[in-house]
Design a protein around this motif. Structure first.
Motif, mmCIF file in Angstrom:
data_model
loop_
_atom_site.group_PDB
_atom_site.id
_atom_site.type_symbol
_atom_site.label_atom_id
_atom_site.label_comp_id
_atom_site.label_asym_id
_atom_site.label_seq_id
_atom_site.Cartn_x
_atom_site.Cartn_y
_atom_site.Cartn_z
ATOM 1 N N GLN A 80 93.226 154.234 5.649
ATOM 2 C CA GLN A 80 93.386 153.819 4.258
ATOM 3 C C GLN A 80 94.817 153.383 3.986
ATOM 4 N N LEU A 81 95.002 152.758 2.822
ATOM 5 C CA LEU A 81 96.332 152.274 2.468
ATOM 6 C C LEU A 81 97.369 153.389 2.565
ATOM 7 N N PRO A 82 98.553 153.087 3.070
ATOM 8 C CA PRO A 82 99.596 154.108 3.123
ATOM 9 C C PRO A 82 100.118 154.425 1.728
ATOM 10 N N ALA A 83 100.773 155.563 1.586
ATOM 11 C CA ALA A 83 101.290 155.992 0.285
ATOM 12 C C ALA A 83 102.324 155.027 -0.272
ATOM 13 N N THR A 84 102.933 154.217 0.613
ATOM 14 C CA THR A 84 103.967 153.273 0.173
ATOM 15 C C THR A 84 103.395 152.011 -0.453
ATOM 16 N N HIS A 85 102.097 151.778 -0.322
ATOM 17 C CA HIS A 85 101.517 150.556 -0.892
ATOM 18 C C HIS A 85 101.385 150.714 -2.404
ATOM 19 N N PRO A 86 101.780 149.695 -3.192
ATOM 20 C CA PRO A 86 101.714 149.817 -4.650
ATOM 21 C C PRO A 86 100.334 150.174 -5.189
ATOM 22 N N ALA A 87 99.266 149.776 -4.507
ATOM 23 C CA ALA A 87 97.926 150.072 -5.010
ATOM 24 C C ALA A 87 97.598 151.557 -4.964
ATOM 25 N N ARG A 88 98.356 152.309 -4.167
ATOM 26 C CA ARG A 88 98.094 153.753 -4.111
ATOM 27 C C ARG A 88 98.477 154.463 -5.408
ATOM 28 N N GLN A 89 99.197 153.770 -6.294
ATOM 29 C CA GLN A 89 99.549 154.383 -7.576
ATOM 30 C C GLN A 89 98.309 154.693 -8.410
ATOM 31 N N TRP A 90 97.170 154.026 -8.079
ATOM 32 C CA TRP A 90 95.974 154.237 -8.889
ATOM 33 C C TRP A 90 95.234 155.518 -8.510
ATOM 34 N N ARG A 91 95.564 156.132 -7.373
ATOM 35 C CA ARG A 91 94.945 157.412 -7.022
ATOM 36 C C ARG A 91 95.361 158.457 -8.070
ATOM 37 N N GLY A 92 94.361 159.035 -8.704
ATOM 38 C CA GLY A 92 94.632 160.063 -9.695
ATOM 39 C C GLY A 92 95.195 159.562 -11.006
ATOM 40 N N ALA A 93 95.199 158.226 -11.196
ATOM 41 C CA ALA A 93 95.803 157.663 -12.407
ATOM 42 C C ALA A 93 94.868 157.670 -13.605
ATOM 43 N N PHE A 94 93.559 157.896 -13.369
ATOM 44 C CA PHE A 94 92.576 157.812 -14.456
ATOM 45 C C PHE A 94 91.867 159.153 -14.609
ATOM 46 N N SER A 95 91.531 159.476 -15.835
ATOM 47 C CA SER A 95 90.875 160.751 -16.079
ATOM 48 C C SER A 95 89.751 160.580 -17.097
#
Length: 456
Positions: A441-456
């Motif tokens: 999966q995408l590494p933590a450094t990829h900007p798209a990883r910011q969406w993990r856990g961003a929505f509730s």
């Protein structure tokens, strides 16, 4: 064996008759006129897997080359990407016929709504067990824009603003809409999924409003491997933020090294690691058991090439405002274009010190386009030079299907493996991203990883 990492190999193909090397479809050994027969592609996929290729990469267009509303007699005569088929439809069948080969396909931001596209890609990633990549394009054809409701393409840089919002929407769906543990399939408890781990994304942007949640649970890769090909200033800025692999064409190893180093600098500047992006160089091979044989075969190829096909494919021989044909002696430095800027730059570089003109377009494209001629050992020597310039993989441009790939698999790949230039154990199972990067999966450094856990 030299201590060097193996190069990665993708087969550059298109679900059409004449993709890159125009005129070669007429060759007696060429079978690309059978592009709409599944057996052709299944056989090719199995050949590529046997040879240790990492992926089949499908190009695509959704419009005609030339001015919007213009004459397309040459396009039709040359089979220049008309007729063509949807590559995403092919992938399920090809994945069922293979075990390890990856499949990347091109899809423009203008041709599919991001919510539908995200679900289609997740479905493919599930069915292929994580062997899917997406080549993100903004489209370079006014005719494509007109096919999807616009009069013409938007300005070049504005299309990348559009592409960034599109990528934000689909990665919000892929990365952020489902938690890892939301899918349960718990028969005893009677729970398919836990709604607490499934989130709407409620995206509201300049072009899209997408509520969500994503209708697919997370696939093996979540986000497909992200490919990109633009090398304009805007294209490279977009790649630095989003791309995991960039396809490039370049005239010399020195210029390639400069391009790669500069792009890696941009990647690092946005907070990613320098090696978070891989560079695939487009090359076409002419293979002989001796150098003399290879040169003879190269000369024979020239006899089949169609200058008319290359001129139309360049998409540069007309005024972008009026559609009028330009004077053949117009210098390329005076050609205005909102499309194919990287191709135009490559042609200028390939011409050397002199100022090329529109009249030179066909000859430059047809005769110089990234051609490597020689014995398997000589080809390996040249690939070492390209790797030393920073190239991570080769996007193999074919002359004929399946012959170009069969020759490479049978005669060159064994030498490349001996030299450490190809993966010694290509049958290792795994996702496409794991083949290229070593993780699923995408590494933590990829900007798209910011969406993990961003929505509730």
């Amino acid at each position: 064996m030299p201590d060097r990492p193996p190069l990665r190999y993708a087969a550059f193909v298109m679900d059409t008759v004449s993709h890159i090397q125009h005129g070669l479809w007429r060759h007696p050994d060429a079978q690309q006129h059978r592009f709409d027969e599944l057996d052709l592609w299944v056989d090719l996929a199995r050949t590529l897997e046997r040879g240790g290729f990492d992926a089949m990469f499908f190009a695509d267009v959704v419009g005609l080359y030339g001015p919007a509303g213009g004459d397309y007699t040459l396009n039709a005569r040359e089979g220049l990407q008309i007729p063509n088929g949807d590559p995403s439809v092919l992938i399920s069948a090809l994945a069922a016929a293979t075990e390890h080969l990856g499949f990347a396909f091109t899809s423009s931001v203008l041709q599919a709504h991001p919510f539908e596209f995200a679900r289609r890609v997740s479905t493919l990633d599930h069915l292929t067990k994580g062997r899917v990549g997406w080549n993100v394009v903004t489209s370079a054809l006014d005719g494509a824009a007109r096919n999807f409701g616009s009069d013409r393409l938007e300005e070049h840089d504005e299309r990348y603003v559009w592409a960034q919002e599109y990528v934000d929407v689909v990665t919000k769906l892929w990365e952020g809409s489902w938690d890892d543990d939301a899918w349960r399939a718990d028969k005893a408890a009677g729970v398919v999924s836990d709604a607490r781990g499934i989130h709407r994304i409620d995206h509201v942007g300049q072009r899209y409003s997408v509520a969500g949640p994503h209708l697919s649970r997370p696939s093996p890769q979540r986000t497909p491997v992200l490919f990109q090909a633009g090398s304009s200033v805007a294209g490279r800025t977009f790649a630095a933020r989003n791309a995991e692999a960039q396809f490039i064409l370049s005239s010399t190893p020195e210029k390639t090294a400069e391009l790669i180093a500069s792009t890696r600098d941009q990647v690092e500047a946005v907070g990613r690691a320098r090696d978070d992006i891989r560079f695939f160089l487009g090359l076409a091979f002419v293979i002989g058991s001796t150098e003399e044989e290879a040169q003879r075969k190269s000369a024979e190829i020239d006899e089949w090439l169609s200058p008319d096909g290359f001129l139309v494919h360049s998409n540069l021989g007309f005024d972008p405002d009026t559609g009028a044909q330009l004077d053949p002696d117009t210098p390329l430095s005076q050609v205005r274009t909102q499309t194919n800027q990287s191709h135009l730059q490559w042609l200028k570089e390939a011409a050397g010190d002199r100022e090329p003109t529109i009249r030179d377009l066909a000859a430059l494209s047809a005769r110089i386009r990234s051609r490597v001629v020689g014995t398997p050992e000589q080809i390996a020597d040249q690939l070492e030079t390209w790797q030393d310039a920073g190239v991570d993989g080769i996007n193999v441009i074919n002359w004929t299907i399946p012959g170009s790939f069969e020759e490479l698999v049978d005669h060159v790949m064994p030498v490349l493996r001996e030299r450490g230039l190809a993966e010694p154990h290509p049958e290792t199972p795994g996702t496409l991203r794991s083949r290229i990067f070593g993780h699923d999966q995408l590494p933590a450094t990829h900007p798209a990883r910011q969406w993990r856990g961003a929505f509730s």
